[in-house]
Scaffold this active site. Structure first.
Site, PDB file in Angstrom:
ATOM      1  N   CYS A 189      29.698   1.064  27.522  1.00  0.00           N
ATOM      2  CA  CYS A 189      30.686   2.316  27.934  1.00  0.00           C
ATOM      3  C   CYS A 189      32.373   1.487  27.992  1.00  0.00           C
ATOM      4  O   CYS A 189      33.091   1.782  27.318  1.00  0.00           O
ATOM      5  CB  CYS A 189      30.732   2.752  29.305  1.00  0.00           C
ATOM      6  SG  CYS A 189      28.971   3.324  29.795  1.00  0.00           S
ATOM      7  N   ASP A 190      32.281   0.305  28.553  1.00  0.00           N
ATOM      8  CA  ASP A 190      33.570  -0.398  28.900  1.00  0.00           C
ATOM      9  C   ASP A 190      33.845  -1.493  28.030  1.00  0.00           C
ATOM     10  O   ASP A 190      35.027  -2.263  28.381  1.00  0.00           O
ATOM     11  CB  ASP A 190      33.739  -0.529  30.440  1.00  0.00           C
ATOM     12  CG  ASP A 190      33.668   0.907  31.310  1.00  0.00           C
ATOM     13  OD1 ASP A 190      34.194   1.850  30.489  1.00  0.00           O
ATOM     14  OD2 ASP A 190      32.917   0.961  32.063  1.00  0.00           O
TER      15      ASP A 190
ATOM     16  N   CYS B  85      28.542  -0.700  32.978  1.00  0.00           N
ATOM     17  CA  CYS B  85      27.960  -0.332  31.765  1.00  0.00           C
ATOM     18  C   CYS B  85      28.806  -0.840  30.807  1.00  0.00           C
ATOM     19  O   CYS B  85      30.107  -0.451  30.170  1.00  0.00           O
ATOM     20  CB  CYS B  85      28.207   1.088  31.556  1.00  0.00           C
ATOM     21  SG  CYS B  85      27.649   1.756  30.072  1.00  0.00           S
TER      22      CYS B  85
END
Ligand code: NDP
Length: 312
Positions: free
Chosen positions: A140-141, A137
């Site tokens: 997300c990261d 992701c």
């Protein structure tokens, strides 16, 4: 052996689809029981900021939003429980679902909201370094790799979108594509190809992600020439699609070749009477929190009408 429990509406899964179904089913007095599954809150719990869910003008963290959904479902009276559906039997009028391989639930209606999970390449190093530079992701990261060199594998719209997202944060994004063309839509392909710090490697397979405690490099191979090479990177992103979480329903309910549950268009009805599906387990196109929530609402209304027609 625990006693059999009978309910009128059983919801399996706890993302936006499952919780919305629980809110609507509770308000319709179906007294739903919802089992949260292996990842309470679903995929949104591994996201950071959600900016496109209406009603949160300043954005919201994915995990926080799922806590809000759960709270609202509980306030309406839904019975939310930990537990994973491990087996089902839809052959009779009463639908049987086993939780954690032991508890047997009998339900007049079942709402399947089990979602989908990211697919992985299947490399040992990918598993070992997951969370230590390997991620599925980018949104997300990506933040953790600001100014660094990263790689992404995949050639669909998700990979294109995530590569572009990463290109705004990272110094270089190496994109590994296993064929000589991309599957992504033309507009997304153009965006990727026209971004100077995205470097595309065509006909390229990932051999191994290298690094002891964290990602340090990746070894790739050109599948036309057989030539292997190593590229130093700090982050490795996998964006090769999603897998619907529908294994326990295989052979018992109609699904497409990829395992997405088929529903009658415009409804949440599956081919099994009294069984409804909503959210990502039946949607490979939109996969948004808002569409999942909308389809969860549809499933609860469909379940209510089904029960009313049966005289419940
Ligand atoms: P897709 O299934 O469309 O694409 C998966 C990609 O990963 C393919 O290019 C595939 O390669 C590649 N791949 C699969 N397995 C491997 C592997 N083992 N090694 C290397 N590469 C691999 O998934 P997406 O998640 O990209 O998209 C899913 C759906 O969501 C699509 O319908 C898409 O259009 C939609 N979507 C739309 C967006 C938008 O409109 N903004 C954004 C994101 C998704 P190959 O092509 O060779 O099969």
């Amino acid at each position: 052996m625990s006693a059999i429990e009978k309910v009128s509406c059983l919801i399996i899964g706890s993302g936006p689809a499952g919780y919305t179904a629980a809110i609507y089913a509770s308000r319709a007095n179906l007294q739903p029981v919802l089992y949260q599954g292996i990842q309470p809150g679903g995929q949104l719990t591994i996201t950071t900021e959600v900016e496109n869910y209406p009603g949160y003008p300043d954005g919201v963290q994915g995990p926080e939003m799922m806590v809000d959904f759960e709270k609202q479902a509980k306030r309406m009276g839904a019975d939310i429980r930990y537990g994973l559906a491990t087996k089902v039997d839809f052959s009779g009028d009463v639908h049987k679902v086993w939780i954690d391989e032991e508890k047997e639930m009998h339900a007049d209606t079942v709402i399947i909201a089990t979602g989908a999970s990211a697919k992985w390449l299947g490399l040992e190093s990918e598993q070992r370094l997951n969370g230590f530079g390997v991620s599925a992701c980018a949104v997300c990261d990506g933040f953790f790799f600001k100014g660094k060199e990263v790689a992404i594998v995949g050639a669909g719209d998700t990979a294109a979108e995530e590569a572009h997202y990463l290109s705004k944060l990272c110094s270089t994004v190496y994109m590994f594509i296993r064929r000589g063309e991309m599957r992504a839509s033309k507009v997304m392909q153009d965006r990727v190809k026209n971004t100077p710090n995205i470097k595309i490697y065509w006909n390229t397979d990932t051999d191994e992600i290298l690094g002891k405690d964290r990602v340090e490099a990746v070894r790739i191979k050109n599948n036309q020439t057989g030539v292997a090479s190593e590229i130093p990177i700090s982050g490795f992103f996998v964006a090769i699609g999603h897998q619907p979480n529908s294994d326990i329903f295989k052979g018992l309910i109609d699904m497409d070749d990829a395992g997405y549950i088929k529903t009658t268009p415009g409804t949440s009805k599956t081919n099994v009477e009294g069984v409804f599906a909503c959210g990502d387990v039946q949607d490979k196109n939109y996969r948004q929190a808002i569409t999942a929530a909308g389809s969860g609402c549809m499933a609860a209304i469909d379940a209510e009408r089904y029960l009313a027609a049966k005289g419940h």
